[in-house]
Motif scaffolding. Sequence first.
Motif, mmCIF file in Angstrom:
data_model
loop_
_atom_site.group_PDB
_atom_site.id
_atom_site.type_symbol
_atom_site.label_atom_id
_atom_site.label_comp_id
_atom_site.label_asym_id
_atom_site.label_seq_id
_atom_site.Cartn_x
_atom_site.Cartn_y
_atom_site.Cartn_z
ATOM 1 N N ASP A 101 -60.388 2.799 31.819
ATOM 2 C CA ASP A 101 -59.190 3.353 31.197
ATOM 3 C C ASP A 101 -58.689 4.479 32.095
ATOM 4 O OD1 ASP A 101 -57.435 5.001 29.659
ATOM 5 O OD2 ASP A 101 -58.275 4.172 27.824
ATOM 6 N N LEU A 116 -62.541 -2.838 31.996
ATOM 7 C CA LEU A 116 -63.178 -1.868 31.092
ATOM 8 C C LEU A 116 -62.759 -0.436 31.371
ATOM 9 C CD1 LEU A 116 -66.809 -3.289 31.001
ATOM 10 C CD2 LEU A 116 -65.044 -3.492 29.235
ATOM 11 N N GLN A 168 -63.686 7.137 22.791
ATOM 12 C CA GLN A 168 -64.481 6.247 21.940
ATOM 13 C C GLN A 168 -63.567 5.399 21.063
ATOM 14 O OE1 GLN A 168 -66.858 9.584 20.479
ATOM 15 N NE2 GLN A 168 -68.693 8.407 20.978
ATOM 16 N N TYR A 203 -60.373 -1.582 21.560
ATOM 17 C CA TYR A 203 -60.429 -2.676 22.529
ATOM 18 C C TYR A 203 -61.522 -3.677 22.153
ATOM 19 C CZ TYR A 203 -62.166 -5.024 26.726
ATOM 20 O OH TYR A 203 -62.640 -5.951 27.610
ATOM 21 N N SER A 204 -62.724 -3.179 21.931
ATOM 22 C CA SER A 204 -63.849 -4.094 21.679
ATOM 23 C C SER A 204 -63.735 -4.764 20.314
ATOM 24 C CB SER A 204 -65.186 -3.373 21.821
ATOM 25 O OG SER A 204 -65.312 -2.332 20.882
ATOM 26 N N HIS A 253 -60.471 4.530 21.655
ATOM 27 C CA HIS A 253 -59.826 3.564 22.544
ATOM 28 C C HIS A 253 -60.744 2.374 22.791
ATOM 29 C CE1 HIS A 253 -56.405 4.798 25.504
ATOM 30 N NE2 HIS A 253 -55.949 4.540 24.313
ATOM 31 N N TYR A 254 -61.988 2.679 23.105
ATOM 32 C CA TYR A 254 -62.963 1.634 23.395
ATOM 33 C C TYR A 254 -63.197 0.761 22.159
ATOM 34 C CZ TYR A 254 -67.229 -0.881 24.237
ATOM 35 O OH TYR A 254 -68.149 -1.893 24.335
ATOM 36 N N HIS A 262 -70.295 -0.327 28.655
ATOM 37 C CA HIS A 262 -70.067 -0.373 27.213
ATOM 38 C C HIS A 262 -70.842 0.753 26.516
ATOM 39 C CE1 HIS A 262 -67.935 -4.224 27.289
ATOM 40 N NE2 HIS A 262 -68.830 -4.615 28.179
ATOM 41 N N LYS A 307 -69.096 4.052 27.165
ATOM 42 C CA LYS A 307 -67.847 4.134 26.397
ATOM 43 C C LYS A 307 -68.130 4.451 24.928
ATOM 44 C CE LYS A 307 -64.709 2.874 29.455
ATOM 45 N NZ LYS A 307 -63.511 3.647 29.703
ATOM 46 N N GLN A 308 -69.169 3.842 24.375
ATOM 47 C CA GLN A 308 -69.519 4.116 22.982
ATOM 48 C C GLN A 308 -69.900 5.574 22.788
ATOM 49 O OE1 GLN A 308 -72.593 1.195 22.423
ATOM 50 N NE2 GLN A 308 -71.171 -0.289 21.555
#
Length: 156
Positions: free
Chosen positions: A91, A89, A129, A135-136, A131-132, A69, A72-73
Motif C-alpha cells: 500500500d 499487497l 490494519q 482488502y483481505s 485497509h488490509y 499478511h 499487515k494484520q
Amino acid sequence: IASMEPNSYIKGGDITSSLEKLAKDEEAPIIFHHLRDFPQNDRGVQDFWSKIDYLLVISRADNSPNVIHEAKQRGIPIVASKVGGITELLDSHFDVGLEVSDCTESNLLNVLRSLIGTDLDSSSRKNMQNHYHAYSDSSVVDHISLYESLFAESKD
C-alpha cells in the motif's frame, strides 16, 4: 527479516546479508532482527513482531508471502521488492515497494535511513490494519461468491 533461510537466493538472502554488513560498516543506526533468531513458539514470534518497525522482504521472486499478511494484520509497514504477489499487497500510503533492480545494498540502506524517525503512530497503524482487512475480507467474499456461482452453474 522474517525469512527463515538466510542464504536463499530467491528470498534475497545475499542482499540482506550484504545490507547488514554495509549498515554495520557505516555505523548506521539500524537494527536488524531475524525471526529465525527468536524462539519458534508463540512468545518468540510475538517478541519478534513487537521489536520491528518495518518488515524487510527483498525477494527476487515470490508469490504472496505469509509474513507480509502477518505484518499487515499487526499494522507493521513493509519495505519490499515489487515481485510476484508482493506487489499487490503493498500500500503506497504505508509501504515502500522497490523494483528488484533498485534492491542494491547501498540503495536499501538509503531507504532504511530515510525511514528513521518516521514510525507510524497508532492511528496510522490502525488505518493500515483496516485497509488490509478490507482488502483481505473482500477477497474472501469474492472467492466464496465465485465458487457459489460455479457450483450453481454446474447444477443447471
